[in-house]
Design a protein around this motif. Sequence first.
Motif, PDB file in Angstrom:
ATOM      1  N   UNK A 102       0.842  -1.196   0.000  1.00 39.66           N
ATOM      2  CA  UNK A 102       0.000   0.000   0.000  1.00 39.66           C
ATOM      3  C   UNK A 102       0.874   1.241   0.000  1.00 39.66           C
ATOM      4  N   UNK A 103       0.344   2.308  -0.581  1.00 46.35           N
ATOM      5  CA  UNK A 103       1.022   3.598  -0.520  1.00 46.35           C
ATOM      6  C   UNK A 103       0.011   4.661  -0.112  1.00 46.35           C
ATOM      7  N   UNK A 104       0.523   5.755   0.438  1.00 48.19           N
ATOM      8  CA  UNK A 104      -0.332   6.874   0.847  1.00 48.19           C
ATOM      9  C   UNK A 104       0.458   8.160   0.695  1.00 48.19           C
ATOM     10  N   UNK A 105      -0.233   9.236   0.314  1.00 46.34           N
ATOM     11  CA  UNK A 105       0.390  10.554   0.178  1.00 46.34           C
ATOM     12  C   UNK A 105      -0.194  11.499   1.205  1.00 46.34           C
ATOM     13  N   UNK A 106       0.637  12.428   1.687  1.00 47.82           N
ATOM     14  CA  UNK A 106       0.112  13.438   2.598  1.00 47.82           C
ATOM     15  C   UNK A 106      -0.645  14.499   1.813  1.00 47.82           C
ATOM     16  N   UNK A 107      -1.294  15.417   2.521  1.00 49.94           N
ATOM     17  CA  UNK A 107      -2.199  16.373   1.879  1.00 49.94           C
ATOM     18  C   UNK A 107      -1.498  17.293   0.891  1.00 49.94           C
ATOM     19  N   UNK A 108      -0.232  17.601   1.132  1.00 53.74           N
ATOM     20  CA  UNK A 108       0.499  18.504   0.244  1.00 53.74           C
ATOM     21  C   UNK A 108       1.165  17.774  -0.903  1.00 53.74           C
ATOM     22  N   UNK A 109       1.127  16.445  -0.896  1.00 52.64           N
ATOM     23  CA  UNK A 109       1.772  15.678  -1.952  1.00 52.64           C
ATOM     24  C   UNK A 109       3.283  15.687  -1.874  1.00 52.64           C
ATOM     25  N   UNK A 110       3.827  16.044  -0.715  1.00 56.62           N
ATOM     26  CA  UNK A 110       5.284  16.151  -0.567  1.00 56.62           C
ATOM     27  C   UNK A 110       5.915  14.909   0.043  1.00 56.62           C
ATOM     28  N   UNK A 111       5.083  13.998   0.535  1.00 53.62           N
ATOM     29  CA  UNK A 111       5.590  12.810   1.227  1.00 53.62           C
ATOM     30  C   UNK A 111       4.790  11.592   0.816  1.00 53.62           C
ATOM     31  N   UNK A 112       5.501  10.496   0.580  1.00 54.50           N
ATOM     32  CA  UNK A 112       4.889   9.234   0.188  1.00 54.50           C
ATOM     33  C   UNK A 112       5.257   8.175   1.214  1.00 54.50           C
ATOM     34  N   UNK A 113       4.251   7.468   1.731  1.00 59.55           N
ATOM     35  CA  UNK A 113       4.487   6.385   2.693  1.00 59.55           C
ATOM     36  C   UNK A 113       4.198   5.051   2.022  1.00 59.55           C
ATOM     37  N   UNK A 114       5.042   4.052   2.312  1.00 59.63           N
ATOM     38  CA  UNK A 114       4.924   2.723   1.705  1.00 59.63           C
ATOM     39  C   UNK A 114       4.896   1.665   2.789  1.00 59.63           C
ATOM     40  N   UNK A 115       3.982   0.706   2.659  1.00 59.17           N
ATOM     41  CA  UNK A 115       3.890  -0.431   3.588  1.00 59.17           C
ATOM     42  C   UNK A 115       4.257  -1.694   2.829  1.00 59.17           C
ATOM     43  N   UNK A 116       5.132  -2.538   3.407  1.00 60.73           N
ATOM     44  CA  UNK A 116       5.557  -3.713   2.644  1.00 60.73           C
ATOM     45  C   UNK A 116       5.443  -5.013   3.438  1.00 60.73           C
ATOM     46  N   UNK A 117       5.762  -6.117   2.758  1.00 62.12           N
ATOM     47  CA  UNK A 117       5.594  -7.451   3.327  1.00 62.12           C
ATOM     48  C   UNK A 117       6.510  -7.724   4.514  1.00 62.12           C
ATOM     49  N   UNK A 118       7.597  -6.993   4.633  1.00 67.70           N
ATOM     50  CA  UNK A 118       8.515  -7.207   5.758  1.00 67.70           C
ATOM     51  C   UNK A 118       7.990  -6.583   7.039  1.00 67.70           C
ATOM     52  N   UNK A 119       6.910  -5.796   6.930  1.00 69.93           N
ATOM     53  CA  UNK A 119       6.393  -5.059   8.079  1.00 69.93           C
ATOM     54  C   UNK A 119       6.966  -3.660   8.189  1.00 69.93           C
TER      55      UNK A 119
END
Length: 369
Positions: A102-119
């Motif tokens: 999964x990925x998610x962006x903050x409201x300003x589009x300046x940061x991307x968060x990623x969740x992976x299989x390793x935890x």
Amino acid sequence: MAKLWCEGHSTAILCVCASPGPEGLVASGSEGGEVAIWSQEGCVVGRLNLLGEEDCTSVGFSPAAPGILYASHGDTVSVLDPRNLKGAVKEFANVGEEEINALALNESGSTLALADDSGTVRILELPEGKACRTLRRHTNICSSVAFRPHRPNNLLSAGLDMQVMLWGLQKARPLWTLNLQDIAEEEDDHQQRPGQLFNPPLAHCVSVASCGNIVACAADDGRVHLMRVGGGSKLEQQGALKAHCHGASQAHFVPFLSHPYWLASGGNDGRVALWDVSKHPVVTLEGKAKIKGAAAPYRKGKSKAKRKGVEAREEHEADVGVTEKSGPEVNINHGDKVNWLCPALLKGTASLLVADQSSSLTVYPLAEP
């Protein structure tokens, strides 16, 4: 009446996202690395096979620039131009330690968060894609991440270790952790009957209401767990909806209805539901003492011991905010396991886009109750 969007994919669709704005596009990703771009009428306006042909597990438009689309596949994130889908504009290779879920962006589009299989949860600075934080606390697959609105340094994560965490990104540590298994075991002590089995509450999908204070998490116990974040980013209260008779795979707040507490859920039971949680104890901040003080209803014809058991269970459910008596406002028998659910405004109509085991998208228009 439901509509079917076809011909965008040849394999099962795994993820969907909608660009904000009245004329926004819709993007979907599927098994084998297929990405499709749709108009609001459901016409395919672009199609691409990502390099490597790993499953496309998550897609997201930049909130600041709707002309930028991020798509995860394997341990890589591709940056795409949805209006000119001929290939990746840029790739952030090897940014996941294992497959990104999964990925998610903050409201300003300046940061991307990623969740992976390793935890692991990895934080990337945009537009360069440089990793600036690596968050390691989940002990199993991290399945979902979501930024908290109005709090750019707060990130929610959820995983198959049955943990929901709120992270403070400045210090790269959890501000709190909620173990859904502990809650489930406590409730089972009050509710379990001989021969009755409960799925462990593996956490699949986390979402935050636009107010920034109410969190929902779909879990494999069929519940959508609710949390309220109070002052100082503390966990103030938690509860749950008994949403599905099999695992709940998706939960997303719908931001464009009459208030921020409309919540859509989808499950392995093939059902899609729309909930009004504005009066749920977690949202209204009804104290536990007030809930416990309510008289338990008398059950005529039951023995004293049975009445005590019923009263204890109902008192406990009120105490932890578990709700089943007030059902969903909209209950749809979709008929197939839900892979992804996405609220969208399509030509001004509030709608739910549903991806299942097929290669088509189903669109349900919502008439707000």
